[in-house]
Design a protein around this motif. Structure first.
Motif, PDB file in Angstrom:
ATOM      1  N   MET A  71       0.831  -1.196   0.000  1.00 51.22           N
ATOM      2  CA  MET A  71       0.000   0.000   0.000  1.00 51.22           C
ATOM      3  C   MET A  71       0.870   1.253   0.000  1.00 51.22           C
ATOM      4  SD  MET A  71      -3.009   0.963  -0.200  1.00 51.22           S
ATOM      5  CE  MET A  71      -4.206   2.147   0.223  1.00 51.22           C
ATOM      6  N   LYS A  72       2.026   1.155   0.650  1.00 51.55           N
ATOM      7  CA  LYS A  72       2.947   2.288   0.687  1.00 51.55           C
ATOM      8  C   LYS A  72       3.269   2.765  -0.730  1.00 51.55           C
ATOM      9  CE  LYS A  72       7.596   3.397   2.116  1.00 51.55           C
ATOM     10  NZ  LYS A  72       8.349   3.422   3.340  1.00 51.55           N
ATOM     11  N   TYR A  73       3.580   1.827  -1.601  1.00 51.94           N
ATOM     12  CA  TYR A  73       3.964   2.194  -2.969  1.00 51.94           C
ATOM     13  C   TYR A  73       2.764   2.624  -3.812  1.00 51.94           C
ATOM     14  CZ  TYR A  73       8.335   0.298  -1.406  1.00 51.94           C
ATOM     15  OH  TYR A  73       9.485   0.074  -0.686  1.00 51.94           O
ATOM     16  N   VAL A  74       1.603   2.086  -3.512  1.00 51.44           N
ATOM     17  CA  VAL A  74       0.377   2.532  -4.198  1.00 51.44           C
ATOM     18  C   VAL A  74       0.134   3.999  -3.879  1.00 51.44           C
ATOM     19  CG1 VAL A  74      -2.134   2.285  -4.281  1.00 51.44           C
ATOM     20  CG2 VAL A  74      -0.686   0.252  -4.307  1.00 51.44           C
ATOM     21  N   LEU A  75       0.229   4.353  -2.600  1.00 51.96           N
ATOM     22  CA  LEU A  75       0.012   5.746  -2.212  1.00 51.96           C
ATOM     23  C   LEU A  75       1.069   6.666  -2.814  1.00 51.96           C
ATOM     24  CD1 LEU A  75      -1.029   5.226   1.495  1.00 51.96           C
ATOM     25  CD2 LEU A  75      -2.459   6.133  -0.334  1.00 51.96           C
ATOM     26  N   MET A  76       2.300   6.213  -2.831  1.00 49.21           N
ATOM     27  CA  MET A  76       3.360   7.049  -3.396  1.00 49.21           C
ATOM     28  C   MET A  76       3.186   7.203  -4.912  1.00 49.21           C
ATOM     29  SD  MET A  76       6.508   5.777  -0.992  1.00 49.21           S
ATOM     30  CE  MET A  76       7.759   6.835  -1.694  1.00 49.21           C
ATOM     31  N   ALA A  77       2.661   6.166  -5.572  1.00 52.11           N
ATOM     32  CA  ALA A  77       2.418   6.242  -7.013  1.00 52.11           C
ATOM     33  C   ALA A  77       1.269   7.187  -7.356  1.00 52.11           C
ATOM     34  CB  ALA A  77       2.133   4.849  -7.568  1.00 52.11           C
ATOM     35  N   LEU A 103       1.099  10.200  -6.504  1.00 57.67           N
ATOM     36  CA  LEU A 103       1.616  11.536  -6.805  1.00 57.67           C
ATOM     37  C   LEU A 103       1.762  11.757  -8.311  1.00 57.67           C
ATOM     38  CD1 LEU A 103       2.595  14.322  -5.980  1.00 57.67           C
ATOM     39  CD2 LEU A 103       4.864  13.336  -5.633  1.00 57.67           C
ATOM     40  N   PRO A 104       2.502  10.905  -9.037  1.00 58.24           N
ATOM     41  CA  PRO A 104       2.589  11.166 -10.485  1.00 58.24           C
ATOM     42  C   PRO A 104       1.242  11.060 -11.193  1.00 58.24           C
ATOM     43  CG  PRO A 104       3.810   9.166  -9.896  1.00 58.24           C
ATOM     44  CD  PRO A 104       3.366   9.811  -8.625  1.00 58.24           C
ATOM     45  N   MET A 105       0.384  10.168 -10.713  1.00 58.63           N
ATOM     46  CA  MET A 105      -0.940  10.057 -11.320  1.00 58.63           C
ATOM     47  C   MET A 105      -1.731  11.345 -11.110  1.00 58.63           C
ATOM     48  SD  MET A 105      -3.816   7.254 -10.490  1.00 58.63           S
ATOM     49  CE  MET A 105      -5.509   7.761 -10.581  1.00 58.63           C
ATOM     50  N   VAL A 107      -0.463  14.309 -10.454  1.00 57.65           N
ATOM     51  CA  VAL A 107       0.188  15.392 -11.203  1.00 57.65           C
ATOM     52  C   VAL A 107      -0.342  15.389 -12.640  1.00 57.65           C
ATOM     53  CG1 VAL A 107       2.384  16.170 -12.186  1.00 57.65           C
ATOM     54  CG2 VAL A 107       2.250  15.571  -9.769  1.00 57.65           C
ATOM     55  N   SER A 108      -0.498  14.202 -13.220  1.00 57.11           N
ATOM     56  CA  SER A 108      -1.069  14.111 -14.570  1.00 57.11           C
ATOM     57  C   SER A 108      -2.494  14.638 -14.593  1.00 57.11           C
ATOM     58  CB  SER A 108      -1.052  12.660 -15.056  1.00 57.11           C
ATOM     59  OG  SER A 108       0.249  12.184 -15.150  1.00 57.11           O
ATOM     60  N   GLY A 109      -3.280  14.264 -13.585  1.00 55.70           N
ATOM     61  CA  GLY A 109      -4.649  14.755 -13.503  1.00 55.70           C
ATOM     62  C   GLY A 109      -4.708  16.264 -13.329  1.00 55.70           C
ATOM     63  N   ALA A 110      -3.809  16.790 -12.508  1.00 52.85           N
ATOM     64  CA  ALA A 110      -3.761  18.243 -12.309  1.00 52.85           C
ATOM     65  C   ALA A 110      -3.413  18.948 -13.613  1.00 52.85           C
ATOM     66  CB  ALA A 110      -2.752  18.590 -11.216  1.00 52.85           C
ATOM     67  N   ALA A 111      -2.505  18.364 -14.379  1.00 53.98           N
ATOM     68  CA  ALA A 111      -2.136  18.960 -15.672  1.00 53.98           C
ATOM     69  C   ALA A 111      -3.326  18.959 -16.631  1.00 53.98           C
ATOM     70  CB  ALA A 111      -0.959  18.205 -16.284  1.00 53.98           C
ATOM     71  N   ILE A 112      -4.083  17.866 -16.631  1.00 55.46           N
ATOM     72  CA  ILE A 112      -5.250  17.776 -17.527  1.00 55.46           C
ATOM     73  C   ILE A 112      -6.238  18.900 -17.245  1.00 55.46           C
ATOM     74  CG2 ILE A 112      -7.325  16.394 -18.014  1.00 55.46           C
ATOM     75  CD1 ILE A 112      -5.489  13.888 -17.633  1.00 55.46           C
ATOM     76  N   PHE A 113      -6.440  19.220 -15.966  1.00 57.60           N
ATOM     77  CA  PHE A 113      -7.432  20.239 -15.615  1.00 57.60           C
ATOM     78  C   PHE A 113      -6.840  21.633 -15.444  1.00 57.60           C
ATOM     79  CE2 PHE A 113      -9.597  16.294 -14.492  1.00 57.60           C
ATOM     80  CZ  PHE A 113     -10.776  16.496 -15.168  1.00 57.60           C
ATOM     81  N   PHE A 147      -4.080  16.576  -3.216  1.00 61.16           N
ATOM     82  CA  PHE A 147      -4.379  15.200  -2.802  1.00 61.16           C
ATOM     83  C   PHE A 147      -3.238  14.268  -3.197  1.00 61.16           C
ATOM     84  CE2 PHE A 147      -8.604  16.257  -1.507  1.00 61.16           C
ATOM     85  CZ  PHE A 147      -9.017  15.197  -0.711  1.00 61.16           C
ATOM     86  N   GLY A 148      -2.651  14.474  -4.355  1.00 62.78           N
ATOM     87  CA  GLY A 148      -1.517  13.646  -4.772  1.00 62.78           C
ATOM     88  C   GLY A 148      -0.343  13.768  -3.812  1.00 62.78           C
TER      89      GLY A 148
END
Length: 122
Positions: free
Chosen positions: A1-7, A9-11, A13-19, A50-51
């Motif tokens: 779960m640690k790595y899921v939560l850390m992943a 952030l880039p996801m 960031v991509s969403g933030a860029a889209i909007f 949130f990321g």
């Protein structure tokens, strides 16, 4: 779960860029509508925040149950809203793909929260 939560952030960031208001070409290519820059900016900032918060919880190895519950609900709501709008003809079908990673993470978060002690990672 640690790595899921850390992943997340880039996801996110991509969403933030889209909007992000200046990135209309991204929204257009994904079948998402334009909106007022104020709404797009607020949405983009919250997605980014949130990321960062997901990453921080994974990095420190402790999960705040309320935060993860809100995150799961928000991710599921976003994905389901895209699906409903596409089903109603208000968005093109390809727009649904934007929310599928969020829906998957909502399921992962919800399953994690069902654990006897979901606050500790490890």
């Amino acid at each position: 779960m640690k790595y899921v939560l850390m992943a997340c952030l880039p996801m996110n960031v991509s969403g933030a860029a889209i909007f992000a208001p200046p990135c209309s070409f991204l929204r257009e290519s994904l079948g998402l509508p334009e909106s007022h820059p104020l709404y797009l900016g607020v949405l983009s900032i919250w997605i980014l925040l949130f990321g960062v918060a997901y990453f921080w919880q994974g990095y420190r190895g402790r999960i705040d149950r309320t935060f993860l519950t809100v995150g799961a609900a928000g991710k599921a709501a976003f994905a389901l809203l895209l699906m409903a709008l596409a089903a109603g003809g208000n968005l093109p079908p390809q727009a649904v793909a934007v929310g599928l990673p969020d829906l998957a993470l909502a399921v992962v978060f919800a399953n994690w929260l069902r654990r006897p002690d979901p606050l500790l990672i490890g």
